[in-house]
Design a protein around this motif. Sequence first.
Motif, PDB file in Angstrom:
ATOM      1  N   GLU A   1      37.974   0.261  70.714  1.00 15.37           N
ATOM      2  CA  GLU A   1      38.108  -0.961  69.913  1.00 15.37           C
ATOM      3  C   GLU A   1      38.143  -2.219  70.777  1.00 15.37           C
ATOM      4  O   GLU A   1      38.089  -3.329  70.238  1.00 15.37           O
ATOM      5  CB  GLU A   1      39.363  -0.879  69.042  1.00 15.37           C
TER       6      GLU A   1
ATOM      7  N   SER B   1      34.594  -6.013  63.014  1.00 16.99           N
ATOM      8  CA  SER B   1      35.253  -5.395  64.169  1.00 16.99           C
ATOM      9  C   SER B   1      35.094  -6.220  65.449  1.00 16.99           C
ATOM     10  O   SER B   1      34.938  -5.670  66.528  1.00 16.99           O
ATOM     11  CB  SER B   1      34.674  -3.983  64.354  1.00 16.99           C
TER      12      SER B   1
ATOM     13  N   GLY C   1      40.195   0.679  65.978  1.00 17.43           N
ATOM     14  CA  GLY C   1      40.652  -0.662  65.610  1.00 17.43           C
ATOM     15  C   GLY C   1      41.536  -0.631  64.382  1.00 17.43           C
ATOM     16  O   GLY C   1      42.502  -1.389  64.268  1.00 17.43           O
TER      17      GLY C   1
ATOM     18  N   HIS D   1      41.670  -7.518  70.836  1.00 17.89           N
ATOM     19  CA  HIS D   1      41.862  -6.869  69.534  1.00 17.89           C
ATOM     20  C   HIS D   1      42.868  -7.684  68.734  1.00 17.89           C
ATOM     21  O   HIS D   1      44.063  -7.672  69.027  1.00 17.89           O
ATOM     22  CB  HIS D   1      42.361  -5.441  69.754  1.00 17.89           C
TER      23      HIS D   1
END
Lengths: 653, 283
Positions: free
Chosen positions: A232, A519, A578, A588
């Motif tokens: 992620e 994302s 994620g 993130h």
Amino acid sequence: MADGKRVIVVGGGLAGLAASIRIAEAGVAVDLFSMVPVKRSHSVCAQGGINACNEVARQQGYSEYQHFDETLIGGDFLNDQHPVLEMTNWAPKIIDLLDRMGVPFNRSHEGYRDLRLFGGSLFRRTHFAGATTGQQLLYALDEQTRRFASEGKINMREFWEFLWPIVEDGRCVGIVAQDMRTMQIQSFRADAVIMATGGCGLVFGKSTNSVICTGGAASRCFQAGAWYGNPEMIQVHPTAIPGADKCRLMSESARGEGGRVWVPSKKGDTRKPKDIPENERYYILEERYPKYGNLVPRDIATREIFDVCVNDGMGINGTNQVYLDLTHKDPQYLTEKLGGIMDIYEKFVGDDPRYTPMRIFPAVHYSMGGLWTTYTAGDYQPDAPLTEHKPGNEIPVGTEPGLGLKMGAHNNAMTNIDGLYAFGEVNFAYHGATRLGANALLSCIFDGLCNGVSVVNYVREGDQTPASNLDPSIFDNATKQEQDKHDKLINSTTNASGDRSLNPYQIAFELGEEMNSASTVVKTGPGLEKCLSKIEELRERYTKVELGDGAMWTNQSLSFTRVVGDMIILGEAIAKAGLLREESRGSHYRTDFPERDDKRFWKTSVAKYNASSGKSDIEFVDVKAGLVKLRPRNYGKTDSGPQKTEKETVGAS
Amino acid sequence: MSEAEAYSFDADMRKANRKKAVAERSVIFKIKRCDGPGKPTRWESFKVPIKEGANVISSLNWIAANPVTTSGQKTTPVVWDSNCLEEVCGACTMVINGRVRQSCSCLIDEYAPLEGDTMTLEPMSKFPVIRDLWVDRARLFNNLTRVKGWVPIDGTYNLGAGPKESHDHQQMRYTLSECMSCGCCLEACPQFTKEEDESKWDTSFIGAHAISQARYFNEHETGKKLKSDRMDTLVGEGGINDCGNAQNCVKVCPKGIPLTESIGAIGRSATVHAFKQFFQGKK
């Protein structure tokens, strides 16, 4: 070679070339596979520079250890700490080596190597060659590789695509690859395999990455059982030019050399930038981060630009763009220090950034995550992890090799599969949750030079059966497996229905759109869940994908269609990790979990491929730390106010 | 467009075209195609919708997803070589409207600003075609080996810094080091001709890029240790004497590398080298 041992290196960027040179120099034969002539690898796109402690900075209180500490806080403590220490300790020596190879590093007037400021540091510790440092470094390694190749020590296989790692009893003993011109599929034996295949920007559609940066090779290793760490953690670079085919990078060095990021203070101000007076400009980063100003790490700059444009609607003329302004600098100075990127901007946008502020927006740039790797820690083992290191503090550890990593240990940078290594961007270990600018070139070359020795030792000292003595059926079966997959795709051309939803380019486009919106800069639980169900839809459609070209010669459509399937699998791991990481850390950022949660998530997310579901299983395991203690990461953020503070920087060269 | 016209199609013209570019238009792409070595060539045309910022790459991508010709014939996606798309890797070089250049930095607004304008794409003519617009430039890299294009370092171990270098000298070397081995200079050179027989590569004209790279390495303190070897190659068959001084190379170099200066500098070194050889009784 006398003992007949061979190492396969997949990828001819900085990491792959550094490894090949190091291993060939040690007398082990190297087969180097690359999808492009190695001189055209994606490392060529790196612009700004390469970090290393240097004498000027040192005399102002900087040190290798400070560089180490900066890299950890930059990565929001998700980095494996020991390899980072070893890397920053090696950095000055790596610069020396590149210098000896003839890299034209910019020079001061006295003839010393010039230095510039870069994000995440208050010291000048970035070495550079104009604004095409990656190109210059890659060329230097390409030249040394050509030298070894001309002596028969490196066997070049350019225009070959990696298809699969051959794993026998938990050990990697070779690869299957395909000649991109003749389409011949073949197995190759090796006593060790190094993946140096870079990042996965294309999973996000348009990014700053090159065409070959699909993550396909890493995904294939993942599907063959290699673990994938921190998928992620994707870096979105704050300053890129949005384009029709890709987003072109505008190096962080533009800010390092004084570039200022701003928008008009008045929403919807349509005046030309030059007509907007100083007091009617909002210098986003300088006002929000008076200490680091425009040189905050990339994730922070990206989020602030995103915030100003998307949340506040203050982008230039209501678009998602902000100014990156260098027009206050001397044009000659800009040409000398930043000529490469000045030219790119002018060619693609049509304005000369020496006289007109550039218009930029964030774009996907780098994957901190990658194949999970392990190592043997070195001799530096403090009784307790240390607190923040400040310039001038006593330096707790020396700079000789072997303090961070045990030199030459067989498992350094090795994946969970014996004999399969991951070097460079495809290795997850170094950059944690955000990579600092100008640390990427360093980690690539470091992996090749330092951990290349581990590969040599593994091949020479290990008691495993030499690959040349293994049963040919192992390799024949591997070839057949890939040939069958290939033939199945080719056959999909014959009964094509022409249904657009089964077009591989359409599937890839939709994957990119979804991954990019759900994302990247700002993530939410519901957004990622929606993303995962979209991936499911794409996966289903992909099972019926229709190839548009059935040729048995130089079939690029086939190669692309094949990798779309691998990108879907990698995309799933990226989105799922994620979703499960319910915190915000470095790149993130979850709006529904805006704080860092060390208790639950000071952990590496490790994705393991589940062959029965075709999806990833994610585990969270402790980060390998013990050297430096956790601390908050805020880079002196203030509530944005109208008053301006003098930017604080140390050191001049 | 004739060759001479093509070379004069300069930056000003492209800038003017950019100003008059019509939004939301379609452009015809006429592409020279070939299925593989020894196969016949054919032309195919595609009508491509042009969006803001479109370049040859985004247009070829569009064709890949919509491979239907202007006459409604379904065909295969076009094959071409590319990688960085920032004009720094050199891969996507091709002949566009008669002039060799990178296709990534080729903005449609600059070449085909009006509805129905035509873009012509052809593979480079000095290298064997692999398929469609993709050519095999192995010879180009081979020529870098011919001039020993590297600095002969003692090894990768830690032996301290490299030689000190003046600011101005670095600037000169940096200019030369930006060569991305794209082959534009070879495509434009009348002396550099297509040679498919690999055994003849080492005696065929080496080309401006390799001559300039030889100069680049001769200018480095350690690199110059191989100067004599490089000059042996460059005074030999297929070396500097084959240069016909057409000076096309410097006009088409996308990186503005002073190739003719390099040819001049190597020419002077060649004279000195020949004298040395004569007095050492080598020739």
